[in-house]
Design a protein around this motif. Structure first.
Motif, PDB file in Angstrom:
ATOM      1  N   HIS A 165      15.496  10.686 118.409  1.00 19.49           N
ATOM      2  CA  HIS A 165      14.681   9.635 119.021  1.00 19.49           C
ATOM      3  C   HIS A 165      13.817   8.854 117.906  1.00 19.49           C
ATOM      4  CE1 HIS A 165      12.659   7.361 121.919  1.00 19.49           C
ATOM      5  NE2 HIS A 165      11.673   7.482 121.525  1.00 19.49           N
ATOM      6  N   GLY A 166      13.186   9.744 117.391  1.00 19.81           N
ATOM      7  CA  GLY A 166      12.387   9.247 116.236  1.00 19.81           C
ATOM      8  C   GLY A 166      13.146   8.224 115.193  1.00 19.81           C
ATOM      9  N   MET A 167      14.243   8.880 114.895  1.00 22.31           N
ATOM     10  CA  MET A 167      14.998   7.938 113.917  1.00 22.31           C
ATOM     11  C   MET A 167      15.617   6.865 114.246  1.00 22.31           C
ATOM     12  SD  MET A 167      16.896  11.400 112.188  1.00 22.31           S
ATOM     13  CE  MET A 167      17.622  10.470 110.565  1.00 22.31           C
ATOM     14  N   LEU A 170      12.316   4.133 115.217  1.00 19.85           N
ATOM     15  CA  LEU A 170      11.815   3.595 113.921  1.00 19.85           C
ATOM     16  C   LEU A 170      13.002   2.694 113.103  1.00 19.85           C
ATOM     17  CD1 LEU A 170       9.537   6.359 112.372  1.00 19.85           C
ATOM     18  CD2 LEU A 170       8.859   4.348 113.642  1.00 19.85           C
ATOM     19  N   GLU A 173      13.565  -0.582 114.971  1.00 17.60           N
ATOM     20  CA  GLU A 173      12.451  -1.517 115.028  1.00 17.60           C
ATOM     21  C   GLU A 173      12.614  -2.218 113.662  1.00 17.60           C
ATOM     22  OE1 GLU A 173       9.056   0.290 116.379  1.00 17.60           O
ATOM     23  OE2 GLU A 173       9.778   0.634 118.170  1.00 17.60           O
ATOM     24  N   ARG A 175      11.606  -0.633 110.944  1.00 13.92           N
ATOM     25  CA  ARG A 175      10.318  -0.377 110.286  1.00 13.92           C
ATOM     26  C   ARG A 175      10.522   0.154 108.797  1.00 13.92           C
ATOM     27  NH1 ARG A 175       5.466  -1.079 113.162  1.00 13.92           N
ATOM     28  NH2 ARG A 175       6.196  -1.342 115.388  1.00 13.92           N
ATOM     29  N   GLN A 176       9.586  -0.031 107.929  1.00 12.96           N
ATOM     30  CA  GLN A 176       9.657   0.260 106.852  1.00 12.96           C
ATOM     31  C   GLN A 176       9.569   1.722 106.575  1.00 12.96           C
ATOM     32  OE1 GLN A 176       6.316  -1.061 104.281  1.00 12.96           O
ATOM     33  NE2 GLN A 176       7.486  -0.858 102.316  1.00 12.96           N
ATOM     34  N   SER A 177       8.910   2.399 107.536  1.00 11.33           N
ATOM     35  CA  SER A 177       9.021   3.975 107.525  1.00 11.33           C
ATOM     36  C   SER A 177      10.179   4.526 108.106  1.00 11.33           C
ATOM     37  CB  SER A 177       7.727   4.241 108.372  1.00 11.33           C
ATOM     38  OG  SER A 177       7.768   3.573 109.611  1.00 11.33           O
ATOM     39  N   GLY A 178      11.050   3.716 108.755  1.00  9.65           N
ATOM     40  CA  GLY A 178      12.377   4.382 109.211  1.00  9.65           C
ATOM     41  C   GLY A 178      13.357   4.205 108.129  1.00  9.65           C
ATOM     42  N   VAL A 179      14.466   5.132 108.802  1.00  5.14           N
ATOM     43  CA  VAL A 179      15.772   4.964 107.993  1.00  5.14           C
ATOM     44  C   VAL A 179      16.426   3.491 108.189  1.00  5.14           C
ATOM     45  CG1 VAL A 179      17.908   6.157 107.837  1.00  5.14           C
ATOM     46  CG2 VAL A 179      16.093   7.412 108.424  1.00  5.14           C
ATOM     47  N   PRO A 180      16.875   2.918 107.146  1.00  2.37           N
ATOM     48  CA  PRO A 180      17.929   1.553 107.285  1.00  2.37           C
ATOM     49  C   PRO A 180      18.901   1.955 108.201  1.00  2.37           C
ATOM     50  CG  PRO A 180      17.441   2.136 105.054  1.00  2.37           C
ATOM     51  CD  PRO A 180      16.911   3.308 105.730  1.00  2.37           C
ATOM     52  N   GLU A 183      22.288   3.205 107.446  1.00  2.00           N
ATOM     53  CA  GLU A 183      22.250   4.671 106.961  1.00  2.00           C
ATOM     54  C   GLU A 183      21.999   5.808 108.248  1.00  2.00           C
ATOM     55  OE1 GLU A 183      23.315   5.983 104.350  1.00  2.00           O
ATOM     56  OE2 GLU A 183      22.735   4.656 102.595  1.00  2.00           O
ATOM     57  N   MET A 187      22.342   9.861 108.610  1.00  2.00           N
ATOM     58  CA  MET A 187      20.921  10.708 108.628  1.00  2.00           C
ATOM     59  C   MET A 187      20.777  11.349 109.798  1.00  2.00           C
ATOM     60  SD  MET A 187      20.637  10.259 105.382  1.00  2.00           S
ATOM     61  CE  MET A 187      19.184  11.626 105.276  1.00  2.00           C
TER      62      MET A 187
END
Lengths: 201, 201
Positions: A165-167, A170, A173, A175-180, A183, A187
């Motif tokens: 869920h976290g992946m 983010l 959205e 987010r810069q903090s998320g996995v593109p 990918e 991941m």
């Protein structure tokens, strides 16, 4: 005691309100759901809405329940596509979750944005539905680790869900903090496979 | 060209607005930040706020930047407490993240709720600050896997963050789908240790 005709009218209005609310959430998100707009679309008074649903959050809960059903169907297909061993099926569930969230983003978000979808406040029928989805995860964790205590199976199921869920959150959205996005599937699969191997913790 | 006195007044108002906004976010959450209330608390007009910050989201960004600094300090302490090998330090970072989010929940939430904290929209100084925190993760992934390509180090760093973030988010909200609060630290540690071992993906 309400007459049959009154009950039927109430039931028709209920169906119409759920359908309008679902469309609103799908297109504009759960934050855009307002009693006044709903009443206007359904051709009823605001009071009539609260006569059918005690609260707008009860209406959202019904829409969320439909979202869960739809997600359950898609997850079953995703598992079938990845069927083999329980690890592959857990990857299938996670990738199916990503895919569902991507295609139904606002409805999926509403599952987490609605205040009353917290365990303590939600009605039993809602929690049972949620429990059913977690049962699908837990069953496969148990197959992988037959000697794992049930409490640990539950913990690992929630861990598997929370990490995916976290992946997804983010990542979707942007987010810069998320996995593109391109990918994410890889991941999520990597994470699920690593967690599925854990026997003791 | 503004006079020195005008610039000083502007600077004083800016400091006051940031301080009021920070307190509002801490106590009531970022959703409660309204220009009218801010103006009343700061003893200025609504127009004066927009004269200092182009937009309320610019003000939120400044508060978020302060939250990042505070979080950075606490994460450094958490790493020191878990210092040893890079895996332990990654666990320290994650547990520190949980601890910070737990003690500063509304400020932490604001980091993710603010629309313009998306990479594309945020100013460079903000992205550099975020990049600094991810550098702390990536440095330890690289120590564990010296031959890992930099692009994969970045992907694994984001995966580590996203998984921990998912567990913290659902756990702190007390979601039925999340890991219970009293097990969060253990399960975050378990997840980080499993991911830290992955050499290829």
């Amino acid at each position: 005691m309400p007459t049959t005709a009154t009950l039927q009218r109430r039931d028709t209005l209920r169906t119409r309100l759920v359908s309008i609310a679902e469309a609103t959430i799908r297109v504009h998100g759960v934050q855009s759901l307002k009693a006044r707009d709903l009443a206007a679309s359904a051709g009823c008074s605001v009071g009539a809405i609260y006569n059918v649903f005690g609260d707008l959050s009860d209406l959202v809960l019904v829409v969320n329940s439909r979202t869960f059903s739809k997600m359950g169907e898609e997850l079953a297909k995703a598992v079938a596509a990845h069927a083999g061993n329980p690890t592959d099926e857990l990857v299938g569930l996670s990738v199916g979750y990503l895919s569902f969230a991507r295609s139904n983003t606002n409805q999926w978000r509403a599952l987490f944005e609605a205040e009353s979808s917290n365990g303590e406040d939600a009605p039993d029928w809602y929690n049972e539905q949620l429990g059913g989805l977690f049962g699908e995860i837990g069953r496969r964790v148990k197959l992988l680790h037959p000697n794992m205590a049930d409490s640990d199976v539950t913990l690992m199921s929630r861990t598997l869900f929370s990490t995916a869920h976290g992946m997804v959150s983010l990542g979707l959205e942007g987010r810069q903090s998320g996995v593109p996005l391109d990918e994410l599937e890889r991941m999520i699969g990597t994470t699920v496979r690593a967690l599925a191997q854990i026997d003791k913790f």
